[in-house]
Write an enzyme that holds these catalytic residues in place. Structure first.
Site, PDB file in Angstrom:
ATOM      1  CG  HIS A 142      -1.792  -1.012   1.526  1.00 19.59           C
ATOM      2  ND1 HIS A 142      -1.459  -2.143   2.204  1.00 19.59           N
ATOM      3  CD2 HIS A 142      -3.099  -1.130   1.203  1.00 19.59           C
ATOM      4  CE1 HIS A 142      -2.519  -2.933   2.288  1.00 19.59           C
ATOM      5  NE2 HIS A 142      -3.522  -2.350   1.682  1.00 19.59           N
ATOM      6  CD  GLU A 309      -7.319 -11.497   2.101  1.00 22.78           C
ATOM      7  OE1 GLU A 309      -6.918 -10.526   1.431  1.00 22.78           O
ATOM      8  OE2 GLU A 309      -7.329 -11.509   3.336  1.00 22.78           O
ATOM      9  CG  HIS A 312     -11.232 -11.090   2.038  1.00 23.99           C
ATOM     10  ND1 HIS A 312     -10.794 -10.074   1.222  1.00 23.99           N
ATOM     11  CD2 HIS A 312     -10.593 -10.897   3.220  1.00 23.99           C
ATOM     12  CE1 HIS A 312      -9.950  -9.304   1.884  1.00 23.99           C
ATOM     13  NE2 HIS A 312      -9.806  -9.796   3.095  1.00 23.99           N
ATOM     14  CG  ASP A 337      -4.486 -10.788  -1.416  1.00 22.66           C
ATOM     15  OD1 ASP A 337      -3.618 -10.794  -2.307  1.00 22.66           O
ATOM     16  OD2 ASP A 337      -4.833  -9.752  -0.807  1.00 22.66           O
ATOM     17  CG  ASP A 380      -3.582  -9.692   2.618  1.00 24.17           C
ATOM     18  OD1 ASP A 380      -3.018  -9.289   3.639  1.00 24.17           O
ATOM     19  OD2 ASP A 380      -4.557  -9.110   2.100  1.00 24.17           O
TER      20      ASP A 380
HETATM   21  C1  XUL Z   1      -7.823  -6.546   4.022  1.00 26.13           C
HETATM   22  C2  XUL Z   1      -7.020  -6.931   2.836  1.00 26.13           C
HETATM   23  C3  XUL Z   1      -6.131  -5.881   2.294  1.00 26.13           C
HETATM   24  C4  XUL Z   1      -6.017  -5.877   0.809  1.00 26.13           C
HETATM   25  C5  XUL Z   1      -5.220  -4.732   0.263  1.00 26.13           C
HETATM   26  O1  XUL Z   1      -8.617  -7.561   4.522  1.00 26.13           O
HETATM   27  O2  XUL Z   1      -7.067  -8.043   2.391  1.00 26.13           O
HETATM   28  O3  XUL Z   1      -4.882  -6.056   2.877  1.00 26.13           O
HETATM   29  O4  XUL Z   1      -5.447  -7.048   0.340  1.00 26.13           O
HETATM   30  O5  XUL Z   1      -5.694  -3.507   0.656  1.00 26.13           O
HETATM   31 CO    CO Z   2      -6.049  -8.978   0.757  1.00 26.17          CO
END
Ligand code: XUL
Ligand code: CO
Length: 499
Positions: A142, A309, A312, A337, A380
């Site tokens: 980021h 992800e 998620h 991710d 991640d």
């Molecule tokens: C948050 C997440 C972030 C994104 C990038 O849950 O996964 O780290 O991957 O902003």
């Molecule tokens: Co992420």
């Protein structure tokens, strides 16, 4: 040969010479300090940690790969090209172990906890040393985790440029570059009520400025993708939310970013990262299906793919495999991710994914997708609060890389074996004849009603064979096949885990 000087130095001369020397060494010291500040301290941050090598599945060395053998070919491609592993700067170099209930638990040797440029430089150096030792050439960031926020946008961007210049110089002569960059649009208080979906257009403008700069920086660093995770793009209560306005604004924001990408000639893929909630109670990019629907509705389908992800996915009530497959069949699987949640914890714990079955299914989706490039697998993932040794950072990444490398091997065996594929084909075998006509769209509801009259209705059941599918999967996940290729231990002498 050095000769003693013939010149006799008077005490007056000595005084002057001393003064000059003092002045010179003062200037030298200031120069050294400035250059150290400019570049960050050069230091070995991981003393005693070797370059991580492949030792095969019989190795018990925690600082070696057991399944990830970068150059080895699996289904005609090198493992490193199938997997394209990446280190997440924020977790690895900013993660301090703090949680909503407690202070930081670790003090990394590259971090004095200050938001200064000098510390930003030092963290960046640590990142490159880590990548090299791990044998990974991709990293993700980021904007605000690699460089601090200034008092003005100009000051912020100036500092960002300096950190990026250092990263560029560290990348030189290596193949290291970002898998993706992203703007952090969720931490600063101005984003508390959203960035692109803020009720205030001034906040939208500042967020847009951050994305503009970060797109340019990602291009400059040779980044291959750019991610949007809408951490605050959602709501806490519908009572105060104009849902349509916010969704329209989010689409506008993404369109502006896609236009700027083209304007600056950035060829990277733009990716949306779905997550259902946390930090907001409802995030607009809920899951893959919602996000793809949103993209299509606003005519953005050709401009964006998804970054799935795993943790998620489970927060949204899906498996990671589901989200990967749903994205894949829609031509939208861009990046993963890689992480996992905790079965007993209901939030985004971002742990390293180590479950062999989950990893095999991730591998299967990757193979079916024909790989992920220009996407890859970004860790991640973070160390648990209790893990505070620098060594743990290596062990965590090795565990994740090995799990996914093993998953890829298992998935390749499943594909080569073909039994699962045959089972699926057999299950849909009824879609020939009449089925082919239905699929071709050449029959009406009346035609079907007529055809149904001819059918013997008690002849329409057959087994779904779900247990058999699980047996096939487990035959490769936990059976002897996974070890076939590496029957001989390589490297490690020790048959025991070295702790
Ligand atoms: C948050 C997440 C972030 C994104 C990038 O849950 O996964 O780290 O991957 O902003
Ligand atoms: Co992420």
């Amino acid at each position: 040969m050095l000769r003693p000087s013939k010149t006799r130095i008077s005490s007056k001369n000595t005084g002057r010479t001393m003064a000059r020397l003092l002045l010179l060494s003062g200037v030298f010291l200031v120069l050294c300090m400035t250059s150290a500040v400019a570049k960050g301290q050069e230091k070995d941050f991981f003393p005693g940690i070797p370059d991580i090598k492949y030792e095969g599945p019989y190795s018990r060395n925690p600082l070696a790969y057991k399944y990830y053998n970068a150059e080895e070919e699996i289904l005609g491609g090198k493992m490193k090209d199938w997997l394209r592993f990446s280190v997440a700067f924020w977790h690895s170099f900013r993660g301090d172990g703090s949680d909503p209930f407690g202070s930081p638990t670790r003090q990394w040797p590259w971090d004095d906890g200050t938001e200064t440029l000098e510390t930003a430089f030092t963290r960046m150096r640590a990142n490159f040393e880590f990548l090299k030792k791990l044998g990974v050439n991709l990293w993700c960031f980021h904007d605000r985790d690699i460089s601090p926020e200034g008092r003005t946008l100009e000051e912020t961007n100036e500092m960002f440029d300096q950190v990026v210049d250092l990263a560029l110089s560290l990348q030189k002569g290596t193949d290291i570059h970002p898998l993706w960059g992203t703007a952090q649009l969720f931490k600063h208080p101005r984003y508390a009520q959203g960035a692109a979906t803020s009720p205030d257009a001034r906040v939208f403008a500042v967020a847009a400025a951050q994305v503009k700069k970060c797109l340019e920086v990602t291009k400059k660093l040779g980044g291959e993708n750019y991610v949007f995770w809408g951490g605050r793009e959602g709501y806490q209560t519908l009572l105060t939310t104009d849902l349509k306005k916010e969704l329209d604004h989010m689409a506008l924001f993404l369109r502006l970013a896609a236009e700027h990408k083209k304007k600056i000639g950035f060829n990277g893929t733009l990716l949306l990262e779905p997550k259902p909630q946390e930090p907001t109670k409802h995030q607009y990019d809920w899951d893959a299906a919602t996000t793809i629907g949103f993209l299509e509705h606003y005519g953005l389908g050709d401009e964006f793919k998804l970054n799935i992800e795993c943790n998620h996915a489970t927060l949204a009530g899906h498996s990671c495999f589901h989200e990967l497959e749903f994205s894949r069949i829609n031509g939208k699987l861009g990046n993963i991710d890689a992480n996992t949640g905790d079965a007993q914890t209901g939030w985004d714990t971002d742990q390293f994914l180590t479950d062999p079955t989950e990893a095999a299914l991730v591998g299967l989706a990757i193979i079916r997708n024909g790989g992920l490039a220009p996407g890859g697998i970004n860790f991640d993932a973070k160390l648990r609060r209790e893990s505070i040794d620098v060594e743990d950072l290596f062990i965590g990444h090795i565990s994740g890389m090995d799990a996914l490398a093993r998953g890829l091997r298992v998935a390749a065996k499943i594909v080569e074996d073909g039994a699962l594929e045959k089972l699926v084909q057999k299950r849909y075998a009824g879609w020939t004849g009449l089925g082919a006509k239905i699929e071709a769209g050449t029959v009406s509801l009346e035609d079907l009603a007529k055809a149904a009259e001819q059918l013997t209705l008690d002849d329409l059941t057959f087994s779904g064979k779900e247990e058999l599918a699980e047996v096939i999967l487990q035959t490769f996940v936990s059976g002897p096949f996974i070890h076939e290729a590496e029957a001989q231990p390589v490297g490690s002498e020790s048959g025991r885990t070295e702790l």
